[in-house]
Design a protein around this motif. Sequence first.
Motif, PDB file in Angstrom:
ATOM      1  N   LEU A  49      17.610   0.505  -5.708  1.00 22.85           N
ATOM      2  CA  LEU A  49      18.314  -0.646  -6.260  1.00 22.85           C
ATOM      3  C   LEU A  49      18.391  -1.732  -5.206  1.00 22.85           C
ATOM      4  N   ARG A  50      18.031  -2.934  -5.606  1.00 26.30           N
ATOM      5  CA  ARG A  50      18.120  -4.084  -4.707  1.00 26.30           C
ATOM      6  C   ARG A  50      18.842  -5.208  -5.424  1.00 26.30           C
ATOM      7  N   ALA A  51      19.605  -5.965  -4.671  1.00 27.16           N
ATOM      8  CA  ALA A  51      20.365  -7.077  -5.249  1.00 27.16           C
ATOM      9  C   ALA A  51      19.505  -8.328  -5.276  1.00 27.16           C
ATOM     10  N   HIS A  52      19.534  -9.004  -6.419  1.00 30.08           N
ATOM     11  CA  HIS A  52      18.820 -10.282  -6.521  1.00 30.08           C
ATOM     12  C   HIS A  52      19.457 -11.321  -5.603  1.00 30.08           C
ATOM     13  N   ASN A  53      20.794 -11.312  -5.518  1.00 30.71           N
ATOM     14  CA  ASN A  53      21.517 -12.207  -4.614  1.00 30.71           C
ATOM     15  C   ASN A  53      21.874 -11.444  -3.347  1.00 30.71           C
ATOM     16  N   HIS A  54      21.104 -11.666  -2.324  1.00 30.80           N
ATOM     17  CA  HIS A  54      21.322 -11.015  -1.029  1.00 30.80           C
ATOM     18  C   HIS A  54      20.856 -11.978   0.046  1.00 30.80           C
ATOM     19  N   ALA A  55      21.679 -12.202   1.059  1.00 29.45           N
ATOM     20  CA  ALA A  55      21.321 -13.211   2.064  1.00 29.45           C
ATOM     21  C   ALA A  55      21.954 -12.886   3.406  1.00 29.45           C
ATOM     22  N   VAL A  56      21.297 -13.368   4.442  1.00 31.25           N
ATOM     23  CA  VAL A  56      21.868 -13.374   5.788  1.00 31.25           C
ATOM     24  C   VAL A  56      22.253 -14.819   6.087  1.00 31.25           C
ATOM     25  N   ILE A  57      23.561 -15.085   6.153  1.00 34.04           N
ATOM     26  CA  ILE A  57      24.056 -16.435   6.380  1.00 34.04           C
ATOM     27  C   ILE A  57      24.000 -16.740   7.877  1.00 34.04           C
ATOM     28  N   SER A  58      23.327 -17.822   8.226  1.00 34.04           N
ATOM     29  CA  SER A  58      23.166 -18.204   9.627  1.00 34.04           C
ATOM     30  C   SER A  58      23.851 -19.531   9.907  1.00 34.04           C
ATOM     31  N   SER A  59      24.129 -19.765  11.175  1.00 33.44           N
ATOM     32  CA  SER A  59      24.729 -21.023  11.602  1.00 33.44           C
ATOM     33  C   SER A  59      23.697 -22.138  11.543  1.00 33.44           C
ATOM     34  N   GLU A  60      24.105 -23.292  11.017  1.00 32.04           N
ATOM     35  CA  GLU A  60      23.210 -24.443  10.961  1.00 32.04           C
ATOM     36  C   GLU A  60      23.410 -25.378  12.143  1.00 32.04           C
ATOM     37  N   LEU A  61      24.348 -25.052  13.020  1.00 34.52           N
ATOM     38  CA  LEU A  61      24.576 -25.876  14.209  1.00 34.52           C
ATOM     39  C   LEU A  61      25.079 -24.986  15.340  1.00 34.52           C
ATOM     40  N   ALA A  62      25.037 -25.510  16.543  1.00 34.09           N
ATOM     41  CA  ALA A  62      25.557 -24.798  17.703  1.00 34.09           C
ATOM     42  C   ALA A  62      27.039 -25.112  17.866  1.00 34.09           C
ATOM     43  N   GLY A  63      27.827 -24.097  18.122  1.00 31.25           N
ATOM     44  CA  GLY A  63      29.256 -24.335  18.278  1.00 31.25           C
ATOM     45  C   GLY A  63      30.042 -23.049  18.439  1.00 31.25           C
ATOM     46  N   THR A 183      26.465  -7.245  -8.404  1.00 34.29           N
ATOM     47  CA  THR A 183      26.390  -7.429  -9.858  1.00 34.29           C
ATOM     48  C   THR A 183      25.015  -7.918 -10.290  1.00 34.29           C
ATOM     49  N   THR A 184      24.111  -8.131  -9.343  1.00 37.27           N
ATOM     50  CA  THR A 184      22.765  -8.630  -9.662  1.00 37.27           C
ATOM     51  C   THR A 184      21.696  -7.612  -9.267  1.00 37.27           C
ATOM     52  N   LEU A 185      21.994  -6.333  -9.421  1.00 33.91           N
ATOM     53  CA  LEU A 185      21.081  -5.290  -8.992  1.00 33.91           C
ATOM     54  C   LEU A 185      19.866  -5.192  -9.911  1.00 33.91           C
ATOM     55  N   GLU A 186      18.726  -4.859  -9.309  1.00 40.36           N
ATOM     56  CA  GLU A 186      17.488  -4.602 -10.024  1.00 40.36           C
ATOM     57  C   GLU A 186      16.875  -3.309  -9.500  1.00 40.36           C
ATOM     58  N   ILE A 187      16.054  -2.672 -10.317  1.00 44.46           N
ATOM     59  CA  ILE A 187      15.376  -1.429  -9.932  1.00 44.46           C
ATOM     60  C   ILE A 187      13.972  -1.774  -9.443  1.00 44.46           C
ATOM     61  N   TYR A 188      13.635  -1.317  -8.249  1.00 45.84           N
ATOM     62  CA  TYR A 188      12.301  -1.534  -7.692  1.00 45.84           C
ATOM     63  C   TYR A 188      11.560  -0.200  -7.674  1.00 45.84           C
ATOM     64  N   LEU A 189      10.379  -0.191  -8.309  1.00 44.77           N
ATOM     65  CA  LEU A 189       9.557   1.010  -8.398  1.00 44.77           C
ATOM     66  C   LEU A 189       8.124   0.670  -8.024  1.00 44.77           C
ATOM     67  N   LEU A 190       7.379   1.695  -7.571  1.00 43.10           N
ATOM     68  CA  LEU A 190       5.932   1.597  -7.424  1.00 43.10           C
ATOM     69  C   LEU A 190       5.313   2.559  -8.417  1.00 43.10           C
ATOM     70  N   VAL A 191       4.542   2.044  -9.353  1.00 40.92           N
ATOM     71  CA  VAL A 191       3.926   2.875 -10.384  1.00 40.92           C
ATOM     72  C   VAL A 191       2.414   2.828 -10.219  1.00 40.92           C
ATOM     73  N   PRO A 192       1.696   3.851 -10.713  1.00 40.25           N
ATOM     74  CA  PRO A 192       0.224   3.837 -10.628  1.00 40.25           C
ATOM     75  C   PRO A 192      -0.349   2.617 -11.349  1.00 40.25           C
ATOM     76  N   SER A 193      -1.393   2.064 -10.816  1.00 35.53           N
ATOM     77  CA  SER A 193      -1.977   0.860 -11.399  1.00 35.53           C
ATOM     78  C   SER A 193      -2.576   1.112 -12.780  1.00 35.53           C
ATOM     79  N   ASP A 194      -2.943   2.378 -13.095  1.00 34.15           N
ATOM     80  CA  ASP A 194      -3.509   2.643 -14.418  1.00 34.15           C
ATOM     81  C   ASP A 194      -2.450   2.638 -15.515  1.00 34.15           C
ATOM     82  N   TRP A 195      -1.173   2.423 -15.142  1.00 31.78           N
ATOM     83  CA  TRP A 195      -0.120   2.238 -16.145  1.00 31.78           C
ATOM     84  C   TRP A 195      -0.093   0.801 -16.657  1.00 31.78           C
ATOM     85  N   LEU A 196      -0.804  -0.094 -15.990  1.00 32.83           N
ATOM     86  CA  LEU A 196      -0.658  -1.527 -16.258  1.00 32.83           C
ATOM     87  C   LEU A 196      -0.894  -1.880 -17.728  1.00 32.83           C
TER      88      LEU A 196
END
Length: 261
Positions: A49-63, A183-196
């Motif tokens: 499960l991975r969140a669609h909204n996920h971020a690393v908030i960084s400083s935009e200035l020195a201080g 609240t924005t979770l999604e399922i990430y899978l790797l499936v065989p390409s012949d399922w396409l």
Amino acid sequence: MLLRSARWLTLGLVALSLSPALWAQDDPLLTPLDQTTTKDGERQVRGVLRAHNHAVISSELAGRIVEMPYSDGQSFAKGDLLARFDCSAYQAQLNAAQAAARATREELNHNRQLAALNSVGRFEVALAEARQAQAQAETQVYQVQVKRCSVTAPFAGNVVLRRAQPHESVASGTPLLEVVDNTTLEIYLLVPSDWLSRLQPGQAFEFIPDETGTPLKASVKRLGARIDEGSQTLLLIGSLPQDAKGLLAGMSGTARFQASP
């Protein structure tokens, strides 16, 4: 014999370079080794499960950080203050720029009045207009800097990890907080390409998180943009039911597709 061993070693290194784990965001759960088929034709693959909204908030200035109200695991709302910097120097620069802008505005008004009386030429008026435009632009730059002194939440969520602490002085671009919206979770899978050919958006499948053991009725949301040429697998993103509760980003589980999709 040595030449043959060297050739096998080279082939092994090439195969390793094509491993899907290298393009599946370094997730060891998303590998073809986790695909199984049951006796009744049911296909199973491992996923996370991975969140669609996920971020690393960084400083935009020195201080220097003066306030960080949220710690690891705490929740916040969209727009809440996540970090505040000592803004006295930037505020002083903004005040000076605003004063200069007022002076150039008065100068421009005065020159326009003189020009109406034919006391100055159009050159002086144009020069005053240029100085005012420059002062306004400098004011806008300092306004942006002052605004960056307060870091607000881009979405509602939880703090995963606080990477900086109050009273620390940080450089521009320094990571401050890692945040996630579970609240924005999604399922990430790797499936065989012949399922396409037999996969399509909206197709139903079952996902069972290891941590809860509760089967969830999921559906195919979208498919990846390419097939991995080394493993012949395809990324599949699934959506969870809206009433799913107690789930967190990073949970792993098993996806079950009935009767060979």
